[in-house]
Scaffold this motif. Structure first.
Motif, PDB file in Angstrom:
ATOM      1  N   SER A 108      -0.567  11.257  -0.926  1.00 41.84           N
ATOM      2  CA  SER A 108      -0.866  12.676  -1.149  1.00 41.84           C
ATOM      3  C   SER A 108      -0.342  13.137  -2.511  1.00 41.84           C
ATOM      4  O   SER A 108      -1.010  13.894  -3.211  1.00 41.84           O
ATOM      5  CB  SER A 108      -0.306  13.542  -0.035  1.00 41.84           C
ATOM      6  OG  SER A 108       1.095  13.491  -0.030  1.00 41.84           O
ATOM      7  N   VAL A 109       0.832  12.659  -2.918  1.00 42.31           N
ATOM      8  CA  VAL A 109       1.389  13.041  -4.222  1.00 42.31           C
ATOM      9  C   VAL A 109       0.506  12.511  -5.355  1.00 42.31           C
ATOM     10  O   VAL A 109       0.193  13.229  -6.310  1.00 42.31           O
ATOM     11  CB  VAL A 109       2.843  12.540  -4.363  1.00 42.31           C
ATOM     12  CG1 VAL A 109       3.342  12.670  -5.783  1.00 42.31           C
ATOM     13  CG2 VAL A 109       3.752  13.285  -3.417  1.00 42.31           C
ATOM     14  N   TYR A 146     -11.774  -0.435  -4.974  1.00 37.42           N
ATOM     15  CA  TYR A 146     -10.500  -0.334  -5.677  1.00 37.42           C
ATOM     16  C   TYR A 146      -9.492   0.311  -4.742  1.00 37.42           C
ATOM     17  O   TYR A 146      -9.857   1.091  -3.862  1.00 37.42           O
ATOM     18  CB  TYR A 146     -10.650   0.509  -6.942  1.00 37.42           C
ATOM     19  CG  TYR A 146     -11.263  -0.243  -8.076  1.00 37.42           C
ATOM     20  CD1 TYR A 146     -10.479  -0.978  -8.954  1.00 37.42           C
ATOM     21  CD2 TYR A 146     -12.636  -0.233  -8.289  1.00 37.42           C
ATOM     22  CE1 TYR A 146     -11.032  -1.682 -10.001  1.00 37.42           C
ATOM     23  CE2 TYR A 146     -13.207  -0.935  -9.331  1.00 37.42           C
ATOM     24  CZ  TYR A 146     -12.397  -1.653 -10.186  1.00 37.42           C
ATOM     25  OH  TYR A 146     -12.942  -2.354 -11.225  1.00 37.42           O
ATOM     26  N   CYS A 147      -8.220  -0.019  -4.927  1.00 39.74           N
ATOM     27  CA  CYS A 147      -7.181   0.544  -4.079  1.00 39.74           C
ATOM     28  C   CYS A 147      -5.939   0.821  -4.932  1.00 39.74           C
ATOM     29  O   CYS A 147      -5.828   0.370  -6.063  1.00 39.74           O
ATOM     30  CB  CYS A 147      -6.850  -0.395  -2.928  1.00 39.74           C
ATOM     31  SG  CYS A 147      -6.381  -2.047  -3.432  1.00 39.74           S
ATOM     32  N   PHE A 148      -5.026   1.568  -4.360  1.00 42.96           N
ATOM     33  CA  PHE A 148      -3.772   1.911  -5.017  1.00 42.96           C
ATOM     34  C   PHE A 148      -2.645   1.107  -4.372  1.00 42.96           C
ATOM     35  O   PHE A 148      -2.568   1.009  -3.149  1.00 42.96           O
ATOM     36  CB  PHE A 148      -3.483   3.412  -4.872  1.00 42.96           C
ATOM     37  CG  PHE A 148      -4.493   4.281  -5.556  1.00 42.96           C
ATOM     38  CD1 PHE A 148      -4.340   4.600  -6.896  1.00 42.96           C
ATOM     39  CD2 PHE A 148      -5.592   4.777  -4.880  1.00 42.96           C
ATOM     40  CE1 PHE A 148      -5.260   5.396  -7.539  1.00 42.96           C
ATOM     41  CE2 PHE A 148      -6.519   5.569  -5.511  1.00 42.96           C
ATOM     42  CZ  PHE A 148      -6.357   5.881  -6.851  1.00 42.96           C
ATOM     43  N   PRO A 164       0.843  -1.208   0.000  1.00 42.99           N
ATOM     44  CA  PRO A 164       0.000   0.000   0.000  1.00 42.99           C
ATOM     45  C   PRO A 164       0.873   1.252   0.000  1.00 42.99           C
ATOM     46  O   PRO A 164       2.030   1.223   0.421  1.00 42.99           O
ATOM     47  CB  PRO A 164      -0.791  -0.099   1.299  1.00 42.99           C
ATOM     48  CG  PRO A 164      -0.647  -1.509   1.748  1.00 42.99           C
ATOM     49  CD  PRO A 164       0.633  -2.032   1.170  1.00 42.99           C
ATOM     50  N   LEU A 165       0.313   2.349  -0.460  1.00 47.22           N
ATOM     51  CA  LEU A 165       1.044   3.613  -0.484  1.00 47.22           C
ATOM     52  C   LEU A 165       1.137   4.189   0.922  1.00 47.22           C
ATOM     53  O   LEU A 165       0.193   4.083   1.706  1.00 47.22           O
ATOM     54  CB  LEU A 165       0.327   4.621  -1.390  1.00 47.22           C
ATOM     55  CG  LEU A 165       0.055   4.201  -2.826  1.00 47.22           C
ATOM     56  CD1 LEU A 165      -0.710   5.291  -3.545  1.00 47.22           C
ATOM     57  CD2 LEU A 165       1.332   3.906  -3.547  1.00 47.22           C
ATOM     58  N   ASP A 166       2.263   4.833   1.229  1.00 48.16           N
ATOM     59  CA  ASP A 166       2.348   5.524   2.507  1.00 48.16           C
ATOM     60  C   ASP A 166       1.700   6.907   2.363  1.00 48.16           C
ATOM     61  O   ASP A 166       1.196   7.260   1.310  1.00 48.16           O
ATOM     62  CB  ASP A 166       3.797   5.592   3.014  1.00 48.16           C
ATOM     63  CG  ASP A 166       4.717   6.412   2.124  1.00 48.16           C
ATOM     64  OD1 ASP A 166       4.227   7.244   1.342  1.00 48.16           O
ATOM     65  OD2 ASP A 166       5.947   6.223   2.219  1.00 48.16           O
ATOM     66  N   LEU A 202      -3.852  13.423  -9.464  1.00 54.09           N
ATOM     67  CA  LEU A 202      -5.165  13.043  -9.987  1.00 54.09           C
ATOM     68  C   LEU A 202      -6.170  14.183  -9.818  1.00 54.09           C
ATOM     69  O   LEU A 202      -7.006  14.421 -10.693  1.00 54.09           O
ATOM     70  CB  LEU A 202      -5.681  11.777  -9.297  1.00 54.09           C
ATOM     71  CG  LEU A 202      -4.990  10.471  -9.684  1.00 54.09           C
ATOM     72  CD1 LEU A 202      -5.495   9.341  -8.819  1.00 54.09           C
ATOM     73  CD2 LEU A 202      -5.212  10.166 -11.148  1.00 54.09           C
ATOM     74  N   PHE A 203      -6.096  14.903  -8.689  1.00 56.03           N
ATOM     75  CA  PHE A 203      -7.014  16.010  -8.436  1.00 56.03           C
ATOM     76  C   PHE A 203      -6.851  17.111  -9.479  1.00 56.03           C
ATOM     77  O   PHE A 203      -7.813  17.787  -9.838  1.00 56.03           O
ATOM     78  CB  PHE A 203      -6.800  16.578  -7.027  1.00 56.03           C
ATOM     79  CG  PHE A 203      -7.784  17.640  -6.656  1.00 56.03           C
ATOM     80  CD1 PHE A 203      -9.050  17.298  -6.236  1.00 56.03           C
ATOM     81  CD2 PHE A 203      -7.449  18.980  -6.741  1.00 56.03           C
ATOM     82  CE1 PHE A 203      -9.986  18.269  -5.897  1.00 56.03           C
ATOM     83  CE2 PHE A 203      -8.360  19.963  -6.408  1.00 56.03           C
ATOM     84  CZ  PHE A 203      -9.639  19.607  -5.984  1.00 56.03           C
ATOM     85  N   LYS A 204      -5.639  17.282  -9.976  1.00 55.79           N
ATOM     86  CA  LYS A 204      -5.374  18.287 -11.002  1.00 55.79           C
ATOM     87  C   LYS A 204      -6.208  18.028 -12.259  1.00 55.79           C
ATOM     88  O   LYS A 204      -6.620  18.950 -12.941  1.00 55.79           O
ATOM     89  CB  LYS A 204      -3.887  18.269 -11.336  1.00 55.79           C
ATOM     90  CG  LYS A 204      -3.404  19.387 -12.181  1.00 55.79           C
ATOM     91  CD  LYS A 204      -1.903  19.246 -12.376  1.00 55.79           C
ATOM     92  CE  LYS A 204      -1.258  20.590 -12.300  1.00 55.79           C
ATOM     93  NZ  LYS A 204       0.180  20.550 -12.443  1.00 55.79           N
ATOM     94  N   PHE A 205      -6.465  16.747 -12.551  1.00 55.20           N
ATOM     95  CA  PHE A 205      -7.210  16.384 -13.758  1.00 55.20           C
ATOM     96  C   PHE A 205      -8.695  16.158 -13.510  1.00 55.20           C
ATOM     97  O   PHE A 205      -9.508  16.469 -14.367  1.00 55.20           O
ATOM     98  CB  PHE A 205      -6.613  15.111 -14.382  1.00 55.20           C
ATOM     99  CG  PHE A 205      -5.309  15.350 -15.058  1.00 55.20           C
ATOM    100  CD1 PHE A 205      -5.263  15.720 -16.392  1.00 55.20           C
ATOM    101  CD2 PHE A 205      -4.117  15.224 -14.367  1.00 55.20           C
ATOM    102  CE1 PHE A 205      -4.060  15.966 -17.018  1.00 55.20           C
ATOM    103  CE2 PHE A 205      -2.907  15.457 -14.988  1.00 55.20           C
ATOM    104  CZ  PHE A 205      -2.881  15.832 -16.308  1.00 55.20           C
TER     105      PHE A 205
END
Length: 187
Positions: free
Chosen positions: A10-11, A43-45, A3-5, A16-19
């Motif tokens: 946040s990065v 779904y997960c990252f 999983p992402l830390d 993704l928020f930019k798009f």
């Protein structure tokens, strides 16, 4: 695969928020109907070898049976971390971005090939553009038939585009579906 830390999450979410803007909630809360369970999952990252994957939880559970060196891909590869630590979206994220895009640009048919060869979008190539685009916003590029072609960063706002000459750059190219052919060896 892990999983992402917090900082990685946040990065990725900032990019993704930019798009997609507030539609990021649709990506994160998207229910998954695959797997043996009748109840929908999510779904997960996941991070694997400096690449970020978007996959259903049931697929992630099944992938734990595969050794890490043998695992090549998992779900949709939406981006990768470079050696310097910055995050870049890949063209595989295009369908996810197109379905949730906040800002869109449509190209004239005669200009599509220029964009697919990796060139920036010029004002003369625009067929339509959504309102309220600011310079620096993420933009998804479509054909006039609403086929997603790629994505980029807005070089000018919507209001500035009206005053721009036909050879002025409107969208800075970041990724397009032509990359599948141009970078066949790397992908």
């Amino acid at each position: 695969m892990r999983p992402l830390d917090e900082t990685e999450t946040s990065v990725v979410f900032e990019k993704l928020f930019k798009f997609v803007g507030n539609n990021l909630k649709n990506i994160v809360d998207n229910p998954s109907h695959e797997g043996p369970d009748s109840t929908p999952g999510r779904y997960c990252f996941r991070l694997h070898k400096n690449r970020i994957f978007y996959a259903s939880e049931s697929l992630v559970k099944r992938a734990t049976n595969v050794a890490r060196p043998s695992l090549v891909s998992l779900g949709i590869c939406i981006g990768k971390y470079t050696h310097s630590g910055s995050f870049h979206l890949t063209v595989q994220a295009l369908n996810l971005l197109a379905a949730n895009a906040k800002h869109k640009v449509w190209l004239k048919p005669q200009s599509e090939m220029s964009f697919l060869y990796g060139n920036h979008v010029l004002k003369g190539a625009l067929g339509r553009i959504t309102e309220n685009i600011a310079a620096g916003d993420g933009v998804v590029v479509f054909s006039m038939a609403d086929v997603p072609l790629g994505f980029g960063i807005a070089a000018k706002s919507t209001q500035d585009c009206r005053k721009l000459d036909p050879n002025g750059i409107v969208v800075l190219h970041q990724g397009d579906i032509g990359e599948y052919l141009r970078m066949e060896d790397e992908l």
